[in-house]
Design an enzyme around this catalytic site. Structure first.
Site, PDB file in Angstrom:
ATOM      1  CG  ASP A  81     103.149  -2.411 103.207  1.00 47.48           C
ATOM      2  OD1 ASP A  81     102.069  -1.813 103.301  1.00 47.48           O
ATOM      3  OD2 ASP A  81     104.238  -1.823 103.137  1.00 47.48           O
ATOM      4  CD  GLU A 143     102.183   3.267 105.340  1.00 50.24           C
ATOM      5  OE1 GLU A 143     102.142   4.387 105.860  1.00 50.24           O
ATOM      6  OE2 GLU A 143     102.664   2.281 105.939  1.00 50.24           O
TER       7      GLU A 143
HETATM    8 ZN   LIG Z   1     100.342   1.945 108.652  1.00 54.66          ZN
END
Ligand SMILES: [Zn+2]
Length: 381
Positions: A81, A143
């Site tokens: 992401d 993340e």
């Molecule tokens: Zn990163």
């Protein structure tokens, strides 16, 4: 081995082209499924076996691709992401890989979809059939929001590699420790009323004054008690981010809120922070019952460290011909460490991450490929 996949730049282009924004804001948060499927196809072409894992109750996915069997081996990890972007601030199209002035521009070029293009390129060029230890590639979700991808994976996997390398942009420095991050909001409720008659009324700003004094005490305490010489800022930092309260000069302030963050070094756990914080606020809370409310903002990330003396760390240091250092930003390492000792090493600079016109300086391309190739060959052959 004969290449079965597109060129490095073609792969890079295809990864950047797929929007994979993660956000706390549901209206811009996107599934990463298309990117996971694309990565799965590329790694399948290189004869890797693929496992795709859905993060429960979300439209987000992790991918583990593996080649080889047996004990140990290396796991390379990256998140799929990106953060959101400000369209007005970008001068190039964030989803179009643009090469100019010896730089490659695009959202996620360094943070960090580009890392998968490096891995694919390096693996496709070596004779992988001769490896003695397995190679794993992990692509995680979320993340940039709550790290739920790495958390879920580490809680459910059975693989036991010898070492994990996260390819976050470290300017190709080998990182063995980083600070954590925790943020809080305190809401303080006073009474409402006209300023001309403050008797028997409680003004929330006067309570905040006491709380801020306590928090500054806490800040001094943790800075004196905890220190780690490997960090450029050797102590845990604390920062007040905002203070908001009141509506008019002639009104008693009924609600005042402050936000602050703490960035701990590895010796200071999130749990200890919570205990210290509650202890500090105890007296004031007792004095003003049911008026002071503390809550966590966002998702907290512990600090991380693997000892420089660890056998595997020393082995990787030798293979990479460099010594470990530290950074002040967070990664998925505190979660992935459940699986194996984790180091961070990747192309590009964190200074370009989360910024308009994110770019990878092309001077990183050859050294990154050389280091990854060397690591795989020396570690897994
Ligand atoms: Zn990163």
């Amino acid at each position: 081995m004969k290449k079965k996949i597109p060129s490095f730049i073609e792969i890079y282009t295809s990864l950047i082209k797929i929007p994979t924004i993660s956000s706390e804001n549901n209206t811009i948060d996107l599934s990463n499924k298309i990117l996971i499927d694309l990565l799965s196809n590329y790694f399948s072409e290189l004869n890797f076996s693929i496992q795709i894992q859905n993060i429960p109750n979300t439209n987000k996915f992790n991918m583990l691709s593996s080649f080889g069997s047996g004990k140990g081996g290396l796991l390379f990890s990256g998140h799929t992401d990106t953060v959101d972007f400000n369209e007005k601030a970008w001068t190039t199209d964030p989803f179009k890989l643009t090469q100019k002035n010896d730089k490659i521009y695009g959202l996620g070029v360094v943070d960090m979809k580009g890392f998968f293009a490096f891995l694919l390129d390096v693996i496709s060029a070596i004779n992988i059939k001769e490896i003695k230890k397995p190679i794993y590639i992990l692509a995680t979700a979320n993340e940039e929001t709550d790290m739920s991808g790495a958390k879920y994976f580490s809680e459910h996997t059975k693989i036991k590699p010898d070492c994990i390398i996260i390819g976050e942009p470290t300017c190709l420095k080998l990182i063995h420790a980083h600070k954590g991050h925790v943020s809080y909001k305190i809401d303080i409720f006073g009474d409402t009323g006209h300023s001309s008659n403050p008797s028997n009324k409680i003004n929330s700003i006067e309570i905040v004054y006491e709380i801020i004094k306590q928090l500054i005490d806490l800040k001094k305490y943790i800075q004196q008690k905890y220190s780690h010489k490997d960090f450029s800022i050797s102590y845990p930092t604390m920062n007040f981010g905002s203070i908001q309260g009141g509506s008019a000069i002639n009104r008693i302030c009924a609600l005042c809120s402050i936000t602050f963050e703490i960035r701990p070094i590895p010796q200071l756990s999130l749990n200890t922070i919570e205990i210290l914080l509650k202890e500090k606020l105890k007296k004031t809370r007792k004095k003003w019952p049911n008026r002071i409310f503390l809550k966590n903002l966002f998702f907290s990330i512990p600090a991380y460290e693997v000892s420089k003396k660890h056998k595997i760390v020393q082995k990787i240091e030798n293979l990479c011909k460099m010594n470990c250092s530290t950074v002040n930003y967070c990664t998925e390492a505190p979660f992935l460490k459940k699986i194996a000792p984790t180091l961070i090493l990747g192309p590009g600079s964190i200074n370009q991450a989360h910024h308009p016109d994110e770019y990878l300086d092309c001077s990183f391309i050859k050294p990154t490929k050389d280091i990854l190739k060397n690591l795989i060959i020396k570690f897994c052959y």
